[in-house]
Scaffold this motif. Structure first.
Motif, PDB file in Angstrom:
ATOM      1  N   THR A  19     -17.194  -9.192   7.817  1.00  0.00           N
ATOM      2  CA  THR A  19     -16.038  -8.845   8.705  1.00  0.00           C
ATOM      3  C   THR A  19     -14.781  -9.224   7.932  1.00  0.00           C
ATOM      4  N   TYR A  20     -13.555  -8.723   7.915  1.00  0.00           N
ATOM      5  CA  TYR A  20     -12.066  -8.717   7.547  1.00  0.00           C
ATOM      6  C   TYR A  20     -11.230  -8.145   8.433  1.00  0.00           C
ATOM      7  N   THR A  21     -10.111  -8.717   8.448  1.00  0.00           N
ATOM      8  CA  THR A  21      -8.888  -8.107   9.312  1.00  0.00           C
ATOM      9  C   THR A  21      -7.796  -7.443   8.394  1.00  0.00           C
ATOM     10  N   LEU A  22      -7.667  -6.276   8.452  1.00  0.00           N
ATOM     11  CA  LEU A  22      -6.557  -5.387   7.747  1.00  0.00           C
ATOM     12  C   LEU A  22      -5.348  -5.461   8.458  1.00  0.00           C
ATOM     13  N   GLY A  23      -4.330  -5.854   7.481  1.00  0.00           N
ATOM     14  CA  GLY A  23      -2.860  -5.917   8.011  1.00  0.00           C
ATOM     15  C   GLY A  23      -2.262  -4.591   7.607  1.00  0.00           C
ATOM     16  N   LEU A  24      -1.851  -3.809   8.558  1.00  0.00           N
ATOM     17  CA  LEU A  24      -1.271  -2.350   8.539  1.00  0.00           C
ATOM     18  C   LEU A  24       0.071  -2.301   7.910  1.00  0.00           C
ATOM     19  N   GLY A  73      -8.835   4.860  -0.049  1.00  0.00           N
ATOM     20  CA  GLY A  73      -8.566   4.816  -1.479  1.00  0.00           C
ATOM     21  C   GLY A  73      -7.566   3.654  -1.668  1.00  0.00           C
ATOM     22  N   LEU A  74      -7.348   3.136  -2.898  1.00  0.00           N
ATOM     23  CA  LEU A  74      -6.376   1.925  -3.171  1.00  0.00           C
ATOM     24  C   LEU A  74      -5.661   2.583  -4.195  1.00  0.00           C
ATOM     25  N   VAL A  75      -4.142   2.213  -4.125  1.00  0.00           N
ATOM     26  CA  VAL A  75      -3.169   2.613  -4.880  1.00  0.00           C
ATOM     27  C   VAL A  75      -2.079   1.667  -5.318  1.00  0.00           C
ATOM     28  N   ARG A  76      -1.636   1.789  -6.453  1.00  0.00           N
ATOM     29  CA  ARG A  76      -0.827   0.536  -6.976  1.00  0.00           C
ATOM     30  C   ARG A  76       0.649   0.802  -6.539  1.00  0.00           C
ATOM     31  N   TYR A  77       1.471  -0.257  -6.228  1.00  0.00           N
ATOM     32  CA  TYR A  77       2.725  -0.351  -5.766  1.00  0.00           C
ATOM     33  C   TYR A  77       3.388   0.418  -6.848  1.00  0.00           C
ATOM     34  N   PRO A  78       4.737   0.818  -6.953  1.00  0.00           N
ATOM     35  CA  PRO A  78       5.333   1.374  -7.998  1.00  0.00           C
ATOM     36  C   PRO A  78       5.605   0.452  -9.144  1.00  0.00           C
ATOM     37  N   SER A  79       5.561  -0.971  -8.933  1.00  0.00           N
ATOM     38  CA  SER A  79       5.656  -1.917  -9.995  1.00  0.00           C
ATOM     39  C   SER A  79       5.036  -3.084  -9.551  1.00  0.00           C
ATOM     40  N   GLY A  80       4.707  -3.947 -10.647  1.00  0.00           N
ATOM     41  CA  GLY A  80       4.129  -5.188 -10.054  1.00  0.00           C
ATOM     42  C   GLY A  80       2.497  -5.020  -9.986  1.00  0.00           C
ATOM     43  N   GLN A  81       1.648  -5.847  -9.618  1.00  0.00           N
ATOM     44  CA  GLN A  81       0.310  -6.090  -9.250  1.00  0.00           C
ATOM     45  C   GLN A  81      -0.074  -5.838  -7.838  1.00  0.00           C
ATOM     46  N   ASN A  82       0.846  -5.437  -7.095  1.00  0.00           N
ATOM     47  CA  ASN A  82       0.447  -5.416  -5.742  1.00  0.00           C
ATOM     48  C   ASN A  82      -0.080  -3.979  -5.386  1.00  0.00           C
ATOM     49  N   ILE A  83      -1.193  -3.825  -4.374  1.00  0.00           N
ATOM     50  CA  ILE A  83      -1.928  -2.350  -4.132  1.00  0.00           C
ATOM     51  C   ILE A  83      -1.818  -2.441  -2.661  1.00  0.00           C
ATOM     52  N   PHE A  84      -2.065  -1.105  -2.216  1.00  0.00           N
ATOM     53  CA  PHE A  84      -2.173  -0.871  -0.876  1.00  0.00           C
ATOM     54  C   PHE A  84      -3.336   0.232  -0.664  1.00  0.00           C
ATOM     55  N   GLY A  85      -3.846   0.082   0.541  1.00  0.00           N
ATOM     56  CA  GLY A  85      -4.954   1.107   0.885  1.00  0.00           C
ATOM     57  C   GLY A  85      -4.467   2.317   1.818  1.00  0.00           C
ATOM     58  N   TYR A  86      -5.235   3.455   1.604  1.00  0.00           N
ATOM     59  CA  TYR A  86      -4.750   4.433   2.769  1.00  0.00           C
ATOM     60  C   TYR A  86      -6.192   4.789   3.188  1.00  0.00           C
ATOM     61  N   ASP A 138      -3.537   6.015   8.077  1.00  0.00           N
ATOM     62  CA  ASP A 138      -2.898   4.594   8.223  1.00  0.00           C
ATOM     63  C   ASP A 138      -3.047   4.111   6.679  1.00  0.00           C
ATOM     64  N   VAL A 139      -2.034   3.133   6.248  1.00  0.00           N
ATOM     65  CA  VAL A 139      -2.165   2.451   5.329  1.00  0.00           C
ATOM     66  C   VAL A 139      -2.255   0.860   5.575  1.00  0.00           C
ATOM     67  N   PHE A 140      -2.759   0.099   4.757  1.00  0.00           N
ATOM     68  CA  PHE A 140      -2.957  -1.421   4.772  1.00  0.00           C
ATOM     69  C   PHE A 140      -2.535  -1.929   3.467  1.00  0.00           C
ATOM     70  N   ASN A 141      -2.017  -3.196   3.530  1.00  0.00           N
ATOM     71  CA  ASN A 141      -1.799  -4.050   2.251  1.00  0.00           C
ATOM     72  C   ASN A 141      -2.185  -5.434   2.158  1.00  0.00           C
ATOM     73  N   ARG A 142      -2.791  -5.899   3.558  1.00  0.00           N
ATOM     74  CA  ARG A 142      -3.342  -7.179   3.471  1.00  0.00           C
ATOM     75  C   ARG A 142      -4.720  -7.260   4.168  1.00  0.00           C
ATOM     76  N   VAL A 143      -5.360  -8.202   3.690  1.00  0.00           N
ATOM     77  CA  VAL A 143      -6.680  -8.499   3.915  1.00  0.00           C
ATOM     78  C   VAL A 143      -6.570  -9.840   4.545  1.00  0.00           C
ATOM     79  N   ASN A 144      -7.171 -10.270   5.867  1.00  0.00           N
ATOM     80  CA  ASN A 144      -7.016 -11.792   6.309  1.00  0.00           C
ATOM     81  C   ASN A 144      -5.744 -12.317   5.959  1.00  0.00           C
ATOM     82  N   GLY A 145      -4.533 -11.573   5.984  1.00  0.00           N
ATOM     83  CA  GLY A 145      -3.172 -12.145   5.852  1.00  0.00           C
ATOM     84  C   GLY A 145      -2.853 -12.367   4.400  1.00  0.00           C
ATOM     85  N   VAL A 146      -3.601 -11.786   3.360  1.00  0.00           N
ATOM     86  CA  VAL A 146      -3.499 -11.935   1.852  1.00  0.00           C
ATOM     87  C   VAL A 146      -3.020 -10.526   1.428  1.00  0.00           C
ATOM     88  N   GLN A 147      -1.776 -10.554   0.835  1.00  0.00           N
ATOM     89  CA  GLN A 147      -1.587  -9.303   0.134  1.00  0.00           C
ATOM     90  C   GLN A 147      -2.585  -8.838  -1.071  1.00  0.00           C
TER      91      GLN A 147
END
Length: 491
Positions: A185-190, A128-141, A160-169
């Motif tokens: 193929t992509y790399t998740l940043g945990l 699932g994808l969830v927004r941060y408390p404020s702003g445009q950033n999101i994270f996945g769980y 586990d949670v992740f917030n970056r893909v290929n180094g990009v927030q």
């Protein structure tokens, strides 16, 4: 001059070329010429198929001005209208009413059909994808990992949670391209939770999507012994008819184990086959084949063209010609979330007149319409059937999955567009998800407390339980759809 109209009676036409307009549920009348052997231009073949299928089947056909039977005065006006929108997907969307949140199209019907069978291109990570408390950033769980997938062999697991893909927030603007784009193929940043926020870590996991991953929707089926009470627990992640027999076997094991209580876990179940929902409902309630489970309601144009008996689904007593295993319950518990949709909601609503359905979790999606897979096979009223693959126009691979009707339960209720509210509200905490199927998993534990009457456990501070933005299932070909396996035929 006669109006260019459609008649909703079945009317067969002969092909003139592979691009001939073929009227299956209507008759073109224009000018003084009743000859219906005219040819549609090659660049609007897809739009022609979409318009005709929607004109006949769409649930809100009578509410869409451009789908009216008398919309056009001539063949030329009709074809000019089709040519106005060159993108088939945009054209299809233009035919939908505003309240329609779920109809969609796919440029390759084989991809859609495979997904309906639980087969897809995937790395096996369900999230699932969830927004941060404020702003445009999101994270996945991570919700769970599909067995035998690429993710199943990697160092990543539920919680586990992740917030970056290929180094990009991840942000609201880029998550679709980063997670669901053309990159297999992509790399998740945990990351990790700290004071309610997600913080970066140095851990990374690389995942690759492969074709042909088959997901068994029966993720967990086990019998728990809770203070002497045998509780059947079923985590069922999709109503996929290819697994109906395995589902029946699971209930056979529940019976053999002496289960007297049942917890259905639909928190990640986006829906699927209407018939599979009927079979599962029968496994819960009983093989009372004289009791009505659901009744179909179609658009005003075609409702009376069906045999009334074809629109009623009763509880079942067999699965693939084998006796159906049932627990014969008058009460059951069901775990729900905002991701619980379509056939999951249908089962809750269909059982409601017969079984006390105690919902634990969050309000469901609110999808109360069913759909049909449609392809360019006019001689079969555009309805996809696997036995007619050779009859599909080889020059048009597009499919549409329009909402075509609603299922009412035995007392005529179907109005849950706003979702089905839980009896016991408890949203998942992404920082404390627990292990699925274990008695300590928070939502299952809450159900078991209700079953046993035990005092609730001590309060655990919530780390993060904001509503999700979306989930991985919404980027599959079938999304959160509910479909008829074998649609009734027009008279």
């Amino acid at each position: 001059m006669k109006k260019f109209t459609y008649n909703n009676k079945m009317h067969k036409r002969k092909y003139k070329t592979s691009y001939s307009i073929i009227g299956v549920a209507f008759l073109f009348l224009y000018g003084c010429n009743n000859d219906d052997d005219f040819t549609v231009k090659e660049d609007i073949v897809v739009q022609n198929f979409m318009w005709r299928a929607m004109n006949l089947w769409y649930f809100w056909q009578q509410d869409v001005e451009d789908l009216a039977d008398n919309r056009f005065n001539s063949e030329k006006e009709y074809q000019d209208y089709l040519a106005e929108t060159s993108d088939p997907d945009l054209f299809y969307k233009s035919l939908q009413v505003e309240e329609d949140r779920f109809s969609f199209s796919n440029e390759d019907y084989t991809t859609l059909v495979n997904n309906l069978s639980g087969v897809s291109k995937s790395n096996g990570l369900e999230f699932g994808l969830v927004r941060y408390p404020s702003g445009q950033n999101i994270f996945g769980y991570v919700r769970y990992i599909i067995p035998n997938s690429d993710a199943a062999g990697k160092d990543i697991e539920r919680g586990d949670v992740f917030n970056r893909v290929n180094g990009v927030q991840l942000t609201l603007d880029n998550y679709v391209s980063l997670l669901f784009g053309d990159n297999d193929t992509y790399t998740l940043g945990l990351g990790t939770f700290s004071n309610g926020s997600v913080m970066d870590t140095n851990e990374e996991v690389t995942l690759t999507k492969f074709e042909g991953l088959a997901e068994n929707p029966i993720f967990i089926a086990k019998t728990l012994d809770v203070q002497g009470t045998k509780v059947a627990y079923l985590m069922y992640n999709g109503f996929t008819n290819e697994y109906d027999e395995q589902l029946n076997n699971a209930f056979g094991e529940f019976k053999a184990n002496g289960a007297t209580e049942l917890v259905l876990d639909f928190r990640y179940n986006p829906g699927g086959s209407v018939n599979s929902s009927r079979l599962l409902a029968s496994m819960v309630y009983g093989t009372n084949t004289n009791d009505l489970y659901i009744k179909q309601r179609w658009n005003n144009k075609i409702q009376e063209q069906f045999d009334p008996s074809d629109l009623e689904d009763y509880f079942a007593n067999t699965v693939d010609d084998k006796p159906l295993n049932t627990l014969n319950l008058s009460k059951a518990y069901v775990i729900t979330s905002a991701r619980t949709a379509s056939a999951s909601e249908l089962l809750i609503n269909g059982l409601d007149p017969y079984v006390n359905m105690i919902k634990v979790g969050d309000t469901t999606t609110g999808k109360n319409e069913f759909s049909i897979t449609m392809v360019d096979d006019p001689d079969n009223s555009y309805v996809y059937r696997s036995s007619r693959e050779e009859n599909i126009n080889p020059d048009n691979s597009w499919a549409i999955q329009p909402l075509v009707g609603r299922n009412e339960n035995s007392v005529g209720f179907s109005d849950y567009t706003d979702g089905i509210a839980p009896n016991i509200y408890q949203r998942e905490d992404y920082g404390n998800l627990g292990v699925l199927g274990e008695e300590t998993e928070p939502l299952l534990a809450r159900c078991l407390e209700e079953i046993t009457g035990a005092t609730a456990k001590g309060f655990t501070p919530v780390i993060y339980n904001k509503k999700e933005l979306t989930g991985s299932e919404m980027f599959t070909a079938v999304k959160n759809n509910m479909w008829l396996d074998n649609p009734p035929r027009l008279k």
